[in-house]
Design a protein around this motif. Structure first.
Motif, PDB file in Angstrom:
ATOM      1  N   VAL A  34     -17.065  47.215 -12.861  1.00 33.85           N
ATOM      2  CA  VAL A  34     -15.982  46.129 -12.502  1.00 33.85           C
ATOM      3  C   VAL A  34     -15.430  46.121 -11.438  1.00 33.85           C
ATOM      4  O   VAL A  34     -14.984  44.927 -10.470  1.00 33.85           O
ATOM      5  CB  VAL A  34     -15.504  45.447 -13.895  1.00 33.85           C
ATOM      6  N   LEU A  35     -14.615  47.581 -11.270  1.00 35.62           N
ATOM      7  CA  LEU A  35     -13.213  47.838 -11.122  1.00 35.62           C
ATOM      8  C   LEU A  35     -13.866  47.382  -9.149  1.00 35.62           C
ATOM      9  O   LEU A  35     -13.228  47.621  -8.745  1.00 35.62           O
ATOM     10  CB  LEU A  35     -12.309  48.863 -11.076  1.00 35.62           C
ATOM     11  N   HIS A  36     -15.045  48.674  -9.137  1.00 34.15           N
ATOM     12  CA  HIS A  36     -15.484  48.387  -7.853  1.00 34.15           C
ATOM     13  C   HIS A  36     -16.068  47.549  -7.126  1.00 34.15           C
ATOM     14  O   HIS A  36     -15.286  47.201  -5.477  1.00 34.15           O
ATOM     15  CB  HIS A  36     -17.103  49.255  -7.581  1.00 34.15           C
ATOM     16  N   ILE A  37     -16.370  46.444  -7.694  1.00 29.24           N
ATOM     17  CA  ILE A  37     -16.741  44.609  -7.512  1.00 29.24           C
ATOM     18  C   ILE A  37     -15.972  44.784  -7.162  1.00 29.24           C
ATOM     19  O   ILE A  37     -15.621  43.529  -5.884  1.00 29.24           O
ATOM     20  CB  ILE A  37     -17.933  44.174  -8.351  1.00 29.24           C
ATOM     21  N   ALA A  38     -14.222  44.458  -8.362  1.00 24.29           N
ATOM     22  CA  ALA A  38     -13.571  43.105  -7.873  1.00 24.29           C
ATOM     23  C   ALA A  38     -12.579  44.301  -6.315  1.00 24.29           C
ATOM     24  O   ALA A  38     -12.321  43.174  -5.792  1.00 24.29           O
ATOM     25  CB  ALA A  38     -12.852  43.901  -8.642  1.00 24.29           C
ATOM     26  N   ARG A  39     -12.071  45.440  -6.817  1.00 21.83           N
ATOM     27  CA  ARG A  39     -11.612  45.748  -5.573  1.00 21.83           C
ATOM     28  C   ARG A  39     -12.353  45.495  -3.915  1.00 21.83           C
ATOM     29  O   ARG A  39     -12.137  45.080  -2.553  1.00 21.83           O
ATOM     30  CB  ARG A  39     -12.047  47.372  -5.663  1.00 21.83           C
ATOM     31  N   SER A  40     -14.855  46.192  -4.193  1.00 18.76           N
ATOM     32  CA  SER A  40     -14.767  45.135  -2.455  1.00 18.76           C
ATOM     33  C   SER A  40     -14.914  44.155  -2.193  1.00 18.76           C
ATOM     34  O   SER A  40     -14.356  44.123  -1.171  1.00 18.76           O
ATOM     35  CB  SER A  40     -15.956  45.776  -2.830  1.00 18.76           C
ATOM     36  N   VAL A  41     -15.717  42.659  -3.054  1.00 21.34           N
ATOM     37  CA  VAL A  41     -15.069  41.710  -2.863  1.00 21.34           C
ATOM     38  C   VAL A  41     -13.683  41.259  -3.016  1.00 21.34           C
ATOM     39  O   VAL A  41     -13.852  40.420  -1.490  1.00 21.34           O
ATOM     40  CB  VAL A  41     -15.603  40.606  -4.570  1.00 21.34           C
ATOM     41  N   LEU A 113     -15.573  40.907 -16.480  1.00 19.37           N
ATOM     42  CA  LEU A 113     -14.795  41.579 -17.502  1.00 19.37           C
ATOM     43  C   LEU A 113     -15.320  41.080 -19.081  1.00 19.37           C
ATOM     44  O   LEU A 113     -15.447  41.671 -19.847  1.00 19.37           O
ATOM     45  CB  LEU A 113     -13.769  40.728 -17.712  1.00 19.37           C
ATOM     46  N   THR A 114     -16.805  39.824 -19.194  1.00 20.22           N
ATOM     47  CA  THR A 114     -17.113  39.008 -20.094  1.00 20.22           C
ATOM     48  C   THR A 114     -18.378  40.258 -20.401  1.00 20.22           C
ATOM     49  O   THR A 114     -18.034  40.381 -21.995  1.00 20.22           O
ATOM     50  CB  THR A 114     -17.311  37.966 -19.377  1.00 20.22           C
ATOM     51  N   TYR A 115     -18.606  40.419 -19.822  1.00 21.80           N
ATOM     52  CA  TYR A 115     -19.860  41.293 -19.267  1.00 21.80           C
ATOM     53  C   TYR A 115     -19.397  42.477 -19.608  1.00 21.80           C
ATOM     54  O   TYR A 115     -19.936  44.134 -19.354  1.00 21.80           O
ATOM     55  CB  TYR A 115     -21.430  40.818 -18.836  1.00 21.80           C
ATOM     56  N   CYS A 116     -18.390  43.575 -19.474  1.00 19.73           N
ATOM     57  CA  CYS A 116     -17.786  44.588 -19.675  1.00 19.73           C
ATOM     58  C   CYS A 116     -17.197  44.408 -21.519  1.00 19.73           C
ATOM     59  O   CYS A 116     -16.743  44.346 -21.727  1.00 19.73           O
ATOM     60  CB  CYS A 116     -16.700  45.212 -18.560  1.00 19.73           C
ATOM     61  N   ASN A 117     -17.724  45.350 -21.959  1.00 21.60           N
ATOM     62  CA  ASN A 117     -17.464  46.300 -22.939  1.00 21.60           C
ATOM     63  C   ASN A 117     -16.561  47.014 -23.543  1.00 21.60           C
ATOM     64  O   ASN A 117     -16.085  47.236 -24.458  1.00 21.60           O
ATOM     65  CB  ASN A 117     -18.426  46.553 -24.063  1.00 21.60           C
ATOM     66  N   LEU A 126      -7.087  43.527 -15.987  1.00 22.60           N
ATOM     67  CA  LEU A 126      -7.778  43.092 -15.275  1.00 22.60           C
ATOM     68  C   LEU A 126      -7.698  41.438 -15.650  1.00 22.60           C
ATOM     69  O   LEU A 126      -7.441  40.704 -14.712  1.00 22.60           O
ATOM     70  CB  LEU A 126      -8.958  43.846 -15.498  1.00 22.60           C
ATOM     71  N   TRP A 127      -7.358  41.538 -16.686  1.00 22.29           N
ATOM     72  CA  TRP A 127      -7.370  39.712 -17.853  1.00 22.29           C
ATOM     73  C   TRP A 127      -6.363  39.038 -17.336  1.00 22.29           C
ATOM     74  O   TRP A 127      -5.654  38.038 -16.690  1.00 22.29           O
ATOM     75  CB  TRP A 127      -7.393  40.303 -19.354  1.00 22.29           C
ATOM     76  N   GLN A 128      -4.976  40.541 -16.910  1.00 17.55           N
ATOM     77  CA  GLN A 128      -4.023  39.215 -16.384  1.00 17.55           C
ATOM     78  C   GLN A 128      -3.930  39.286 -15.095  1.00 17.55           C
ATOM     79  O   GLN A 128      -3.529  38.254 -14.709  1.00 17.55           O
ATOM     80  CB  GLN A 128      -2.568  40.968 -17.037  1.00 17.55           C
ATOM     81  N   LEU A 129      -4.401  39.904 -14.451  1.00 17.90           N
ATOM     82  CA  LEU A 129      -4.397  39.623 -13.017  1.00 17.90           C
ATOM     83  C   LEU A 129      -5.630  38.585 -12.709  1.00 17.90           C
ATOM     84  O   LEU A 129      -4.997  37.076 -11.846  1.00 17.90           O
ATOM     85  CB  LEU A 129      -5.243  40.637 -11.732  1.00 17.90           C
ATOM     86  N   GLN A 130      -6.419  38.272 -13.823  1.00 16.30           N
ATOM     87  CA  GLN A 130      -7.822  37.291 -13.932  1.00 16.30           C
ATOM     88  C   GLN A 130      -6.389  35.934 -13.808  1.00 16.30           C
ATOM     89  O   GLN A 130      -6.962  34.636 -12.945  1.00 16.30           O
ATOM     90  CB  GLN A 130      -8.554  37.548 -14.754  1.00 16.30           C
ATOM     91  N   ALA A 131      -6.281  35.853 -15.123  1.00 13.93           N
ATOM     92  CA  ALA A 131      -4.952  34.678 -15.436  1.00 13.93           C
ATOM     93  C   ALA A 131      -4.016  34.323 -14.167  1.00 13.93           C
ATOM     94  O   ALA A 131      -3.626  33.122 -14.040  1.00 13.93           O
ATOM     95  CB  ALA A 131      -3.310  35.339 -16.004  1.00 13.93           C
ATOM     96  N   GLU A 132      -3.653  35.378 -13.893  1.00 10.53           N
ATOM     97  CA  GLU A 132      -2.423  34.989 -12.397  1.00 10.53           C
ATOM     98  C   GLU A 132      -3.523  34.482 -11.032  1.00 10.53           C
ATOM     99  O   GLU A 132      -3.029  33.425 -10.641  1.00 10.53           O
ATOM    100  CB  GLU A 132      -1.795  36.558 -11.316  1.00 10.53           C
ATOM    101  N   CYS A 133      -4.492  35.076 -10.662  1.00  9.59           N
ATOM    102  CA  CYS A 133      -5.551  34.573  -9.530  1.00  9.59           C
ATOM    103  C   CYS A 133      -5.977  32.914 -10.016  1.00  9.59           C
ATOM    104  O   CYS A 133      -5.852  32.470  -9.392  1.00  9.59           O
ATOM    105  CB  CYS A 133      -6.403  35.035  -9.892  1.00  9.59           C
ATOM    106  N   GLY A 134      -5.918  32.665 -10.830  1.00  9.80           N
ATOM    107  CA  GLY A 134      -7.092  31.313 -12.340  1.00  9.80           C
ATOM    108  C   GLY A 134      -5.662  30.500 -12.685  1.00  9.80           C
ATOM    109  O   GLY A 134      -5.762  29.762 -12.681  1.00  9.80           O
ATOM    110  N   GLN A 135      -3.974  30.800 -11.959  1.00 12.55           N
ATOM    111  CA  GLN A 135      -3.079  29.743 -12.798  1.00 12.55           C
ATOM    112  C   GLN A 135      -3.268  28.704 -12.063  1.00 12.55           C
ATOM    113  O   GLN A 135      -3.888  28.026 -10.788  1.00 12.55           O
ATOM    114  CB  GLN A 135      -1.660  30.825 -13.091  1.00 12.55           C
TER     115      GLN A 135
END
Length: 157
Positions: A34-41, A113-117, A126-135
């Motif tokens: 998840v971190l690798h994909i997020a950082r790369s994108v 994150l939904t597919y990360c257990n 990461l969920w906090q960053l997701q919320a910031e990006c989607g506010q």
């Protein structure tokens, strides 16, 4: 010219999923992936923005990766068919367009994150960053250079 082990991260949306990409059954991502994909994108989008271009189609079905292996080593943002130039003479509009892509990144992070257990301090960040990006307030969404800084501080633990 692409590596043979790269596959699309997810399929395009279906009539059932509407606006969300469709992931293979039993999809699971390690926190490291998840971190690798997020950082790369984020790095690829930041690179585009720095050159005055917006991607315009930031979804999992436009990302190639080898994350089916335990540790993803490659991640490529593809499909620049929706790309456009950022307005050079209107900084406010340019920043708004960049922040629209922050919203798309929020959707991608939510899916990953939904597919990360894993549930730990890093996933909470990461969920906090997701919320910031989607506010809802576009002006408060972080730009991609800020997103990268936050991602680089996170460790898989």
């Amino acid at each position: 010219l692409m590596d043979a082990d790269l596959t699309v991260l997810a399929d395009p949306p279906s009539f059932e999923s509407c606006t969300r990409d469709v992931y293979a059954p039993n999809t699971q991502f390690s926190l490291q992936n998840v971190l690798h994909i997020a950082r790369s994108v984020a790095s690829a989008v930041s690179h585009l923005h720095a050159r005055g271009i917006t991607h315009g189609d930031l979804y999992a079905h436009n990302i190639l990766t080898n994350c089916k292996s335990a540790i993803a080593k490659k991640c490529t943002l593809t499909d620049l068919g929706g790309a456009s130039f950022l307005p050079q003479n209107n900084l406010a509009q340019s920043l708004q367009l960049q922040r629209i892509e922050s919203r798309a990144f929020a959707c991608l992070l939510e899916e990953l994150l939904t597919y990360c257990n894993v549930n730990n301090q890093t996933t909470t960040l990461l969920w906090q960053l997701q919320a910031e990006c989607g506010q809802e307030d576009v002006a408060l969404r972080p730009l991609f250079n800020e997103i990268i800084q936050k991602l680089n501080l996170m460790q898989p633990l």
